[in-house]
Write an enzyme that holds these catalytic residues in place. Structure first.
Site, PDB file in Angstrom:
ATOM      1  CG  ASP A 125      -2.090  -0.907   1.135  1.00 56.37           C
ATOM      2  OD1 ASP A 125      -2.107  -1.736   0.206  1.00 56.37           O
ATOM      3  OD2 ASP A 125      -2.996  -0.818   1.988  1.00 56.37           O
ATOM      4  CG  ASP A 126      -0.037   3.812   2.321  1.00 58.59           C
ATOM      5  OD1 ASP A 126      -1.185   3.669   1.865  1.00 58.59           O
ATOM      6  OD2 ASP A 126       0.217   3.833   3.545  1.00 58.59           O
ATOM      7  CG  HIS A 177      -4.564   2.640  -0.764  1.00 60.11           C
ATOM      8  ND1 HIS A 177      -5.436   1.807  -0.091  1.00 60.11           N
ATOM      9  CD2 HIS A 177      -3.668   3.075   0.176  1.00 60.11           C
ATOM     10  CE1 HIS A 177      -5.084   1.733   1.176  1.00 60.11           C
ATOM     11  NE2 HIS A 177      -4.023   2.505   1.371  1.00 60.11           N
ATOM     12  CG  HIS A 181      -3.882   6.902   2.812  1.00 59.87           C
ATOM     13  ND1 HIS A 181      -3.928   6.855   4.193  1.00 59.87           N
ATOM     14  CD2 HIS A 181      -3.506   5.663   2.416  1.00 59.87           C
ATOM     15  CE1 HIS A 181      -3.589   5.646   4.613  1.00 59.87           C
ATOM     16  NE2 HIS A 181      -3.324   4.895   3.547  1.00 59.87           N
ATOM     17  CG  HIS A 276       2.177  -0.078   4.292  1.00 58.37           C
ATOM     18  ND1 HIS A 276       1.742  -1.044   5.170  1.00 58.37           N
ATOM     19  CD2 HIS A 276       1.140   0.795   4.131  1.00 58.37           C
ATOM     20  CE1 HIS A 276       0.485  -0.778   5.535  1.00 58.37           C
ATOM     21  NE2 HIS A 276       0.104   0.327   4.916  1.00 58.37           N
TER      22      HIS A 276
END
Length: 310
Positions: A125-126, A177, A181, A276
């Site tokens: 993620d991210d 995503h 965020h 991540h």
């Protein structure tokens, strides 16, 4: 006497006339010969620059004048060459069969008996954050012949579209995503639609493909997040195994061992592993994948997962 003189004069006149006719015939013969010579020269075909004789345009009958035009044969191909169009050297992408689906616990489950169930799904993620980390992650995944979903944020993609392009070109599967965020579950439908839809748009503009997977930030998409994801044809997911890499700090010791333990303590068939794009996760990935392989697990290709939860 008079008759003799008359006969002599007549003979002289006849000789003079014959001499004049012979001179005229010679002049006419010279004049007639010149055109013939000229015609012979002009009829000779010209030579091209290579010294080969090229056909004269006037030597072939023109079409439509009652004679059939002569069609020059096409130049033959050189030996060993083909005039046919060769097929592209790039093979067509093989269609990946849908072997798995996601259950209500966000685990990966085989569609049929006999399909390997001891698999895990790798996700990050991210991102995208840094080219160095992307390349290192992809190098490790390639080493283990593994695929992973990279859930990206729109604002990061906008800042560094070249990183998304790199990730896509290296074979990463792009997931959505959200743009900022943020927690989506309490937002309006219009805001959630924009948060998700804008990511779909920018990813497709850069890679040519819109994401097929959606993970809400903080795992909190709510019903509205599920609805908008479905409207965009995406599979909504959170995770079933957390690496807890987001709780680690740069100064922490033994981060690789901690990350591997966090995953293996929760490990089960069909694990949907959350990680991540972080430096310590990048460093730990090879050890983690080697450990999982040692336990008999393989890595599911996200493209083999149905886009509907059941």
């Amino acid at each position: 006497m008079g008759k003799a003189i008359s006969a002599l004069l007549l003979a002289t006149l006849l000789l003079s006339a014959c001499s004049g006719n012979n001179n005229e015939d010679l002049a006419q013969g010279s004049t007639a010969t010149a055109p013939a010579a000229t015609a012979e020269v002009s009829a000779a075909p010209p030579e091209d620059a290579a010294g080969t004789i090229a056909p004269s345009a006037s030597s072939s009958p023109a079409p439509g004048n009652g004679t059939e035009a002569t069609i020059a044969p096409a130049a033959s191909a050189a030996p060993g060459t083909s005039t046919a169009t060769s097929p592209s050297s790039e093979p067509a992408a093989a269609e990946i069969p849908l072997l798995y689906h996601m259950n209500k616990n966000y685990d990966i489950v085989p569609n049929e008996e006999g399909t390997d169930k001891k698999v895990v799904l790798l996700t990050f993620d991210d991102g995208p954050k840094e080219a160095e980390m992307i390349n290192a992650l992809m190098d490790t995944l390639d080493k283990h012949q593994a695929k992973a979903i990279f859930f990206v944020n729109g604002y990061r993609v906008k800042e560094h579209p070249e990183l998304l392009k790199l990730l896509h070109e290296r074979g990463g599967i792009i997931g959505n995503h959200s743009w900022d965020h943020i927690v989506l579950k309490d937002k309006s439908y219009a805001e959630v639609k924009k948060q998700i839809g804008d990511v779909q748009t920018i990813v497709k503009e850069i890679t040519g493909e819109a994401p097929a997977f959606f993970r809400p930030p903080h795992g909190a998409g709510g019903d509205v997040g599920k609805q908008v994801a479905a409207e965009n044809g995406m599979l909504y997911m959170t995770w079933s195994v957390g690496s807890l890499d987001w709780e680690m700090k740069e100064k922490d010791a033994a981060k690789t061992e901690t990350l591997v333990k966090n995953v293996t303590d929760q490990l089960h068939s069909g694990s949907n592993i959350l990680m991540h794009e972080l430096p310590w996760t990048t460093q730990a990935l090879d050890t983690l994948l080697t450990t999982l392989e040692g336990k008999g697990y393989s890595f599911v290709d996200p493209r083999s997962i149905e886009l509907k939860q059941r």
